[in-house]
Structure formats: C-alpha cells, structure tokens
Enzyme design. Structure first.
Site, PDB file in Angstrom:
ATOM      1  N   HIS A   1      -1.551   1.647  -4.027  1.00 39.59           N
ATOM      2  CA  HIS A   1      -1.979   3.035  -3.818  1.00 39.59           C
ATOM      3  C   HIS A   1      -1.117   4.038  -4.576  1.00 39.59           C
ATOM      4  CE1 HIS A   1      -4.186   1.728   0.134  1.00 39.59           C
ATOM      5  NE2 HIS A   1      -4.875   1.449  -0.957  1.00 39.59           N
TER       6      HIS A   1
ATOM      7  N   CYS B   1       2.293  19.600 -17.253  1.00 37.96           N
ATOM      8  CA  CYS B   1       2.510  18.592 -18.290  1.00 37.96           C
ATOM      9  C   CYS B   1       3.315  19.177 -19.450  1.00 37.96           C
ATOM     10  CB  CYS B   1       1.146  18.108 -18.784  1.00 37.96           C
ATOM     11  SG  CYS B   1       1.226  16.958 -20.168  1.00 37.96           S
TER      12      CYS B   1
ATOM     13  N   ALA C   1       9.024  -4.693  12.222  1.00 39.04           N
ATOM     14  CA  ALA C   1       9.328  -5.464  11.011  1.00 39.04           C
ATOM     15  C   ALA C   1      10.825  -5.644  10.798  1.00 39.04           C
ATOM     16  CB  ALA C   1       8.708  -4.771   9.796  1.00 39.04           C
TER      17      ALA C   1
ATOM     18  N   THR D   1       0.614  -2.978   8.684  1.00 38.33           N
ATOM     19  CA  THR D   1      -0.574  -2.257   8.219  1.00 38.33           C
ATOM     20  C   THR D   1      -1.676  -2.342   9.262  1.00 38.33           C
ATOM     21  OG1 THR D   1      -2.278  -2.051   6.499  1.00 38.33           O
ATOM     22  CG2 THR D   1      -1.401  -4.267   6.868  1.00 38.33           C
TER      23      THR D   1
ATOM     24  N   ASP E   1       6.147   4.956  -1.147  1.00 38.94           N
ATOM     25  CA  ASP E   1       7.486   5.523  -0.958  1.00 38.94           C
ATOM     26  C   ASP E   1       8.571   4.959  -1.870  1.00 38.94           C
ATOM     27  OD1 ASP E   1       8.055   3.016   0.271  1.00 38.94           O
ATOM     28  OD2 ASP E   1       7.627   3.801   2.275  1.00 38.94           O
TER      29      ASP E   1
ATOM     30  N   GLN F   1       0.845  -1.195   0.000  1.00 38.02           N
ATOM     31  CA  GLN F   1       0.000   0.000   0.000  1.00 38.02           C
ATOM     32  C   GLN F   1       0.883   1.247   0.000  1.00 38.02           C
ATOM     33  OE1 GLN F   1      -3.449  -0.691   3.064  1.00 38.02           O
ATOM     34  NE2 GLN F   1      -1.754  -2.014   3.666  1.00 38.02           N
TER      35      GLN F   1
HETATM   36  C1  BJW Z   1       4.727  -1.150  12.356  1.00 37.77           C
HETATM   37  C2  BJW Z   1       5.930  -0.554  12.755  1.00 37.77           C
HETATM   38  C3  BJW Z   1       7.103  -1.313  12.575  1.00 37.77           C
HETATM   39  C4  BJW Z   1       4.347   0.836  13.164  1.00 37.77           C
HETATM   40  N1  BJW Z   1       7.020  -2.554  12.019  1.00 37.77           N
HETATM   41  N2  BJW Z   1       4.683  -2.375  11.831  1.00 37.77           N
HETATM   42  C5  BJW Z   1     -16.537   1.657   4.624  1.00 37.77           C
HETATM   43  C6  BJW Z   1     -16.179   0.321   4.616  1.00 37.77           C
HETATM   44  C7  BJW Z   1     -15.257  -0.160   3.682  1.00 37.77           C
HETATM   45  C8  BJW Z   1     -14.671   0.693   2.765  1.00 37.77           C
HETATM   46  C9  BJW Z   1     -15.017   2.028   2.782  1.00 37.77           C
HETATM   47  C10 BJW Z   1     -15.939   2.492   3.687  1.00 37.77           C
HETATM   48  N3  BJW Z   1     -16.075   3.828   3.487  1.00 37.77           N
HETATM   49  C11 BJW Z   1     -15.249   4.201   2.485  1.00 37.77           C
HETATM   50  C12 BJW Z   1     -14.607   3.109   2.045  1.00 37.77           C
HETATM   51  C13 BJW Z   1     -13.623   3.075   0.961  1.00 37.77           C
HETATM   52  C14 BJW Z   1     -12.263   3.579   1.390  1.00 37.77           C
HETATM   53  C15 BJW Z   1     -11.887   2.992   2.727  1.00 37.77           C
HETATM   54  O1  BJW Z   1     -11.357   1.906   2.836  1.00 37.77           O
HETATM   55  N4  BJW Z   1     -12.125   3.704   3.815  1.00 37.77           N
HETATM   56  C16 BJW Z   1     -11.877   3.181   5.170  1.00 37.77           C
HETATM   57  C17 BJW Z   1     -10.771   3.978   5.831  1.00 37.77           C
HETATM   58  C18 BJW Z   1     -13.176   3.220   5.929  1.00 37.77           C
HETATM   59  N5  BJW Z   1     -11.363   3.130   0.347  1.00 37.77           N
HETATM   60  C19 BJW Z   1     -11.168   3.846  -0.761  1.00 37.77           C
HETATM   61  O2  BJW Z   1     -11.689   4.917  -0.939  1.00 37.77           O
HETATM   62  C20 BJW Z   1     -10.273   3.210  -1.794  1.00 37.77           C
HETATM   63  N6  BJW Z   1     -10.911   3.201  -3.058  1.00 37.77           N
HETATM   64  C21 BJW Z   1     -12.048   2.529  -3.267  1.00 37.77           C
HETATM   65  O3  BJW Z   1     -12.609   1.900  -2.398  1.00 37.77           O
HETATM   66  O4  BJW Z   1     -12.504   2.617  -4.557  1.00 37.77           O
HETATM   67  C22 BJW Z   1     -13.820   2.124  -4.842  1.00 37.77           C
HETATM   68  C23 BJW Z   1     -14.748   3.301  -4.734  1.00 37.77           C
HETATM   69  C24 BJW Z   1     -14.796   4.212  -5.750  1.00 37.77           C
HETATM   70  C25 BJW Z   1     -15.692   5.288  -5.689  1.00 37.77           C
HETATM   71  C26 BJW Z   1     -16.480   5.456  -4.554  1.00 37.77           C
HETATM   72  C27 BJW Z   1     -16.394   4.553  -3.506  1.00 37.77           C
HETATM   73  C28 BJW Z   1     -15.519   3.449  -3.595  1.00 37.77           C
HETATM   74  C29 BJW Z   1      -9.008   4.025  -1.970  1.00 37.77           C
HETATM   75  C30 BJW Z   1      -8.167   4.019  -0.754  1.00 37.77           C
HETATM   76  C31 BJW Z   1      -6.931   4.901  -0.968  1.00 37.77           C
HETATM   77  C32 BJW Z   1      -6.078   5.012   0.283  1.00 37.77           C
HETATM   78  N7  BJW Z   1      -5.098   6.012   0.105  1.00 37.77           N
HETATM   79  C33 BJW Z   1      -4.145   6.278   1.174  1.00 37.77           C
HETATM   80  C34 BJW Z   1      -3.364   7.569   0.816  1.00 37.77           C
HETATM   81  C35 BJW Z   1      -2.403   7.306  -0.336  1.00 37.77           C
HETATM   82  C36 BJW Z   1      -1.691   8.548  -0.743  1.00 37.77           C
HETATM   83  C37 BJW Z   1      -0.790   9.078   0.326  1.00 37.77           C
HETATM   84  O5  BJW Z   1       0.144   8.390   0.718  1.00 37.77           O
HETATM   85  O6  BJW Z   1      -1.037  10.203   0.778  1.00 37.77           O
HETATM   86  O7  BJW Z   1      -3.250   5.165   1.315  1.00 37.77           O
HETATM   87  S1  BJW Z   1      -4.862   6.401   2.785  1.00 37.77           S
HETATM   88  C38 BJW Z   1      -3.512   5.697   3.639  1.00 37.77           C
HETATM   89  O8  BJW Z   1      -3.948   4.484   4.313  1.00 37.77           O
HETATM   90  C39 BJW Z   1      -2.520   5.246   2.557  1.00 37.77           C
HETATM   91  C40 BJW Z   1      -2.118   3.880   3.052  1.00 37.77           C
HETATM   92  O9  BJW Z   1      -1.612   3.103   1.983  1.00 37.77           O
HETATM   93  C41 BJW Z   1      -3.400   3.353   3.642  1.00 37.77           C
HETATM   94  C42 BJW Z   1      -3.204   2.236   4.602  1.00 37.77           C
HETATM   95  O10 BJW Z   1      -2.491   2.642   5.728  1.00 37.77           O
HETATM   96  P1  BJW Z   1      -1.427   1.670   6.394  1.00 37.77           P
HETATM   97  O11 BJW Z   1      -0.338   1.383   5.466  1.00 37.77           O
HETATM   98  O12 BJW Z   1      -2.129   0.505   6.977  1.00 37.77           O
HETATM   99  O13 BJW Z   1      -0.817   2.631   7.547  1.00 37.77           O
HETATM  100  P2  BJW Z   1      -1.361   2.925   9.024  1.00 37.77           P
HETATM  101  O14 BJW Z   1      -0.682   4.165   9.495  1.00 37.77           O
HETATM  102  O15 BJW Z   1      -2.806   2.881   9.089  1.00 37.77           O
HETATM  103  O16 BJW Z   1      -0.823   1.689   9.868  1.00 37.77           O
HETATM  104  C43 BJW Z   1       0.573   1.489  10.099  1.00 37.77           C
HETATM  105  C44 BJW Z   1       0.736   0.187  10.870  1.00 37.77           C
HETATM  106  O17 BJW Z   1       2.114  -0.065  11.014  1.00 37.77           O
HETATM  107  C45 BJW Z   1       0.141   0.235  12.298  1.00 37.77           C
HETATM  108  O18 BJW Z   1      -0.670  -0.918  12.480  1.00 37.77           O
HETATM  109  C46 BJW Z   1       1.358   0.200  13.190  1.00 37.77           C
HETATM  110  O19 BJW Z   1       1.135  -0.510  14.401  1.00 37.77           O
HETATM  111  C47 BJW Z   1       2.357  -0.527  12.332  1.00 37.77           C
HETATM  112  N8  BJW Z   1       3.786  -0.260  12.630  1.00 37.77           N
HETATM  113  N9  BJW Z   1       5.700   0.675  13.263  1.00 37.77           N
HETATM  114  C48 BJW Z   1       5.856  -3.041  11.676  1.00 37.77           C
HETATM  115  N10 BJW Z   1       8.364  -0.831  12.949  1.00 37.77           N
HETATM  116 ZN    ZN Z   2      -1.098  16.759 -20.451  1.00 40.17          ZN
END
Ligand code: BJW
Ligand code: ZN
Length: 228
Positions: A101, A130, A214, A171, A86, A83
């Site tokens: 992502h 662009c 990790a 995650t 970077d 996800q």
């Molecule tokens: C360690 C550590 C160490 C610390 N070792 N571990 C209701 C139900 C289900 C879905 C939805 C809903 N309402 C809305 C939705 C859809 C929505 C969604 O899921 N929302 C939920 C939050 C509720 N999803 C979307 O919108 C997605 N698209 C989609 O569904 O399309 C269909 C659609 C189209 C049109 C309309 C509706 C639907 C798109 C999701 C895009 C996410 N984008 C982001 C930003 C990317 C750009 C940027 O970087 O700025 O992606 S959000 C952010 O969260 C980023 C990450 O990839 C993503 C996940 O986060 P991640 O990686 O899990 O990080 P953290 O911080 O949450 O967790 C870190 C973990 O590491 C922790 O657990 C720590 O403990 C651990 N950790 N140190 C190992 N040393």
């Molecule tokens: Zn263009």
C-alpha cells in the site's frame, strides 16, 4: 512468508485503521483515503498524512518487527509483504519489503509522475511541490479504488502461492487484493498461522491462531523455532 497489517505496529504506538481508537473512527474513509477526496480537498488530505508522518516519525520498531527482520537471515527463501505505510519493518532491518500500500515516506508528482523519497518531518512546504516541474505532489500511498504497485503485489502473490508457511500478523484482512494472499497460500497447501489479539476475517483459513499481541507472540514463536 510473513504478511503484516497495522496491528504489527500497534505496540510501537502507531494507530490502526478499524475499531475503537482507529484512524478511521470519526473520519469517513472516503473523505481522506480516496483519489476523489484528494481532488476535492488536497490540503485536508495532506494535513491528515502530515499528522500521520509526525506520529510515525516518533515511533520505533517493536519486538515483532525485530523477529520478522531476523527471519530473512534464518530462512533462505523468505518474503515479507506488508500493508503498512510506516516503514517500521525497514527500520528494524528488513530488506526487500514488499510495500503493498505504498509508503508515507514517498511522494509522487501529479503532473510528471516523478516518485521520490521524502523523509523530512515537517515537510518544508504543504502540499509539497515537484522540484522538476513545479506541480503538486501526492502522498505515495495506495487509496481505495487505486491499483497496488504491480511489482509488489505480483511478487507477493507468487510468494504466497509457493510458501510452506504463511504467518499473518495484525491485519483485519478485509482489504483486497492484499487480503487475498492468505487464500492463495491456503489453496496452495501452505500452513497459515495467524497472530492477532482479536478475531479477523481469517477465521476459516488459519490452521493455527495465536490470540495475543504481536510483540509478545512473535518472540515466543521465535524461541520455539530456536529450539527446533
Ligand atoms: C493487533 C494488535 C497487536 C491490534 N498485535 N495485532 C468488495 C469486495 C472486495 C473488494 C472490494 C470491494 N469493494 C471495493 C473493493 C476494493 C477495495 C477493498 O478491498 N475494499 C474493502 C474494504 C471492501 N480495495 C481497493 O480499492 C484496493 N485497490 C484495488 O482493489 O484496485 C483494483 C481496482 C481498481 C479500480 C477500481 C476498483 C478496483 C486498494 C486498497 C488500498 C487500501 N489503502 C489503505 C490506506 C493506505 C494509505 C493510508 O495509510 O492512509 O491501506 S486502507 C487501510 O486498510 C490501509 C491498510 O493497509 C489496510 C488494511 O488495514 P489493516 O492493516 O488490516 O488494519 P486494520 O486496522 O483493519 O486491522 C488491524 C488489526 O490489527 C486488527 O485485526 C487488530 O485486532 C489487530 N491488532 N493490535 C497484533 N498488538
Ligand atoms: Zn513533476
């Protein structure tokens, strides 16, 4: 198969999203990581991503990235889906990473759709424009409400449905459809191993949980694999 989130890069100094000190703390998600936020104030959103690009440009892969890259040469069918935006898996040598992502190192034209690699930090011009049509470009990441790159999520879902073991690293597993990969693998009979120092949404799905960072846990797992 390995499936990673922001925690795999935490020990490289890259901020995670949720929780104390996370990127979303004090910065409502809807103000920076949605298409509506970008439309309302592209300069603000671009400043946010440019800051992230600066901090990630200084980051180096850690032992967790290195172990996950090594598995591609050890296992004939291995998929790495992340996800993260970077690029640190690739910096550690991982090939064919499924970037669910998008990437901080890609930008896309809002008008003609041209998608390109942009490694320059700082960007020569903010927002970037662009070279083909002159329109504003956007960060090549996936915001809330946007579809994931179809090739990447479909390949990841197919791999999850056929893998024997899924290692989930760093995650919170709350963002869908990416988090759904774990359920797909578990339902298909895969063993799910979670590596995370804190509890995540995976509690019920993981067969084995390694509660630690990790960068320490993956080298230990790798040692055991070497002995096996
Ligand atoms: C360690 C550590 C160490 C610390 N070792 N571990 C209701 C139900 C289900 C879905 C939805 C809903 N309402 C809305 C939705 C859809 C929505 C969604 O899921 N929302 C939920 C939050 C509720 N999803 C979307 O919108 C997605 N698209 C989609 O569904 O399309 C269909 C659609 C189209 C049109 C309309 C509706 C639907 C798109 C999701 C895009 C996410 N984008 C982001 C930003 C990317 C750009 C940027 O970087 O700025 O992606 S959000 C952010 O969260 C980023 C990450 O990839 C993503 C996940 O986060 P991640 O990686 O899990 O990080 P953290 O911080 O949450 O967790 C870190 C973990 O590491 C922790 O657990 C720590 O403990 C651990 N950790 N140190 C190992 N040393
Ligand atoms: Zn263009």
């Amino acid at each position: 198969m390995a499936f990673t989130g922001a925690g795999v890069s935490a020990e490289s100094g890259v901020a995670t999203f949720r929780g104390a000190g996370g990127l979303w703390e004090g910065q409502p998600v809807e103000e920076v990581a949605t298409p509506a936020a970008f439309q309302a104030d592209p300069d603000r959103v671009w400043r946010f991503y440019e800051q992230r690009r600066h901090s990630v440009a200084r980051a180096r892969p850690n032992p967790a990235h290195t172990v996950l890259a090594g598995w591609q040469d050890r296992f004939p069918t291995y998929t790495l889906a992340t996800q993260n935006v970077d690029g640190l898996h690739q910096a550690a040598g991982s090939r064919d990473v499924l970037e669910l992502h998008g990437s901080l190192w890609r930008v896309r034209c809002l008008s003609c759709g041209r998608d390109r690699y942009e490694p320059l930090v700082p960007l020569p011009q903010l927002p970037p424009r662009c070279a083909t049509c002159g329109a504003m470009e956007r960060p090549g990441v996936v915001w809330f409400g946007e579809f994931l790159p179809p090739g990447a999520i479909e390949a990841a879902q197919a791999a999850a449905g056929t893998c024997e073991v899924l290692v989930v690293v760093g995650t919170s597993a709350v963002v869908y459809p990416a988090a759904g990969l774990v359920g797909i693998a578990a339902a298909a009979g895969a063993r799910v191993i979670e590596i995370n120092p804190a509890e995540s949404a995976l509690a019920e799905l993981a067969d084995v949980v390694l509660r630690g960072p990790a960068g320490e846990m993956l080298p230990l797992v790798n040692e055991r694999l070497r002995e096996a």
